[in-house]
Design a protein around this motif. Structure first.
Motif, PDB file in Angstrom:
ATOM      1  N   LEU A   1       3.262  -3.220   0.262  1.00  0.00           N
ATOM      2  CA  LEU A   1       3.217  -1.761   0.250  1.00  0.00           C
ATOM      3  C   LEU A   1       4.218  -1.195  -0.744  1.00  0.00           C
ATOM      4  O   LEU A   1       3.950  -0.194  -1.411  1.00  0.00           O
ATOM      5  CB  LEU A   1       3.477  -1.200   1.648  1.00  0.00           C
ATOM      6  N   ARG A   2       5.374  -1.830  -0.863  1.00  0.00           N
ATOM      7  CA  ARG A   2       6.386  -1.387  -1.834  1.00  0.00           C
ATOM      8  C   ARG A   2       5.855  -1.564  -3.253  1.00  0.00           C
ATOM      9  O   ARG A   2       6.041  -0.698  -4.112  1.00  0.00           O
ATOM     10  CB  ARG A   2       7.666  -2.185  -1.642  1.00  0.00           C
ATOM     11  N   ASN A   3       5.172  -2.684  -3.507  1.00  0.00           N
ATOM     12  CA  ASN A   3       4.592  -2.919  -4.829  1.00  0.00           C
ATOM     13  C   ASN A   3       3.508  -1.893  -5.148  1.00  0.00           C
ATOM     14  O   ASN A   3       3.428  -1.393  -6.274  1.00  0.00           O
ATOM     15  CB  ASN A   3       4.011  -4.330  -4.928  1.00  0.00           C
ATOM     16  N   VAL A   4       2.683  -1.582  -4.155  1.00  0.00           N
ATOM     17  CA  VAL A   4       1.640  -0.590  -4.360  1.00  0.00           C
ATOM     18  C   VAL A   4       2.265   0.773  -4.642  1.00  0.00           C
ATOM     19  O   VAL A   4       1.816   1.514  -5.520  1.00  0.00           O
ATOM     20  CB  VAL A   4       0.697  -0.514  -3.130  1.00  0.00           C
ATOM     21  N   GLY A   5       3.327   1.103  -3.921  1.00  0.00           N
ATOM     22  CA  GLY A   5       4.016   2.373  -4.136  1.00  0.00           C
ATOM     23  C   GLY A   5       4.626   2.475  -5.521  1.00  0.00           C
ATOM     24  O   GLY A   5       4.535   3.510  -6.183  1.00  0.00           O
ATOM     25  N   SER A   6       5.249   1.387  -5.978  1.00  0.00           N
ATOM     26  CA  SER A   6       5.852   1.427  -7.317  1.00  0.00           C
ATOM     27  C   SER A   6       4.776   1.487  -8.394  1.00  0.00           C
ATOM     28  O   SER A   6       4.945   2.161  -9.416  1.00  0.00           O
ATOM     29  CB  SER A   6       6.760   0.220  -7.528  1.00  0.00           C
TER      30      SER A   6
ATOM     31  N   VAL B   1       1.560   7.601 -11.984  1.00  0.00           N
ATOM     32  CA  VAL B   1       1.775   9.048 -11.994  1.00  0.00           C
ATOM     33  C   VAL B   1       2.708   9.433 -13.131  1.00  0.00           C
ATOM     34  O   VAL B   1       2.478  10.419 -13.841  1.00  0.00           O
ATOM     35  CB  VAL B   1       2.327   9.530 -10.631  1.00  0.00           C
ATOM     36  N   LYS B   2       3.758   8.639 -13.355  1.00  0.00           N
ATOM     37  CA  LYS B   2       4.705   8.918 -14.445  1.00  0.00           C
ATOM     38  C   LYS B   2       4.010   8.815 -15.803  1.00  0.00           C
ATOM     39  O   LYS B   2       4.222   9.639 -16.687  1.00  0.00           O
ATOM     40  CB  LYS B   2       5.871   7.934 -14.387  1.00  0.00           C
TER      41      LYS B   2
END
Length: 84
Positions: A26-31, A37-38
């Protein structure tokens, strides 16, 4: 609240997702999502800058009759071209 979904139901769904995928994934997906987005924001800013530059160049007016400049172009001598 959100179409009949309470906060407790959302927390239960979040807990199940964490159990299935794990926090690391989930952390990888979030990053990855944050990076996307950036990148999208920077691309939009570049596009806006290009539009502003084009709009600035398009505002040149040639209908001003008061300022007319007559310029005579001269050729360079052969000696100056040989020096290069």
């Amino acid at each position: 609240m959100l179409g009949g979904i309470s906060i407790w139901q959302l927390l239960i769904v979040l807990g199940i997702i964490i159990l299935i995928f794990g926090t690391k994934k989930l952390r990888n997906v979030g990053s990855d999502l944050g990076g996307a987005v950036k990148g999208f924001k920077s691309a939009m800013n570049e596009e806006e800058k290009k539009k502003e530059e084009e709009a600035g160049q398009a505002q040149v007016r040639h209908d001003d009759q008061g300022n007319t400049y007559d310029v005579k172009a001269e050729q360079k001598s052969e000696e100056s071209e040989e020096r290069k």
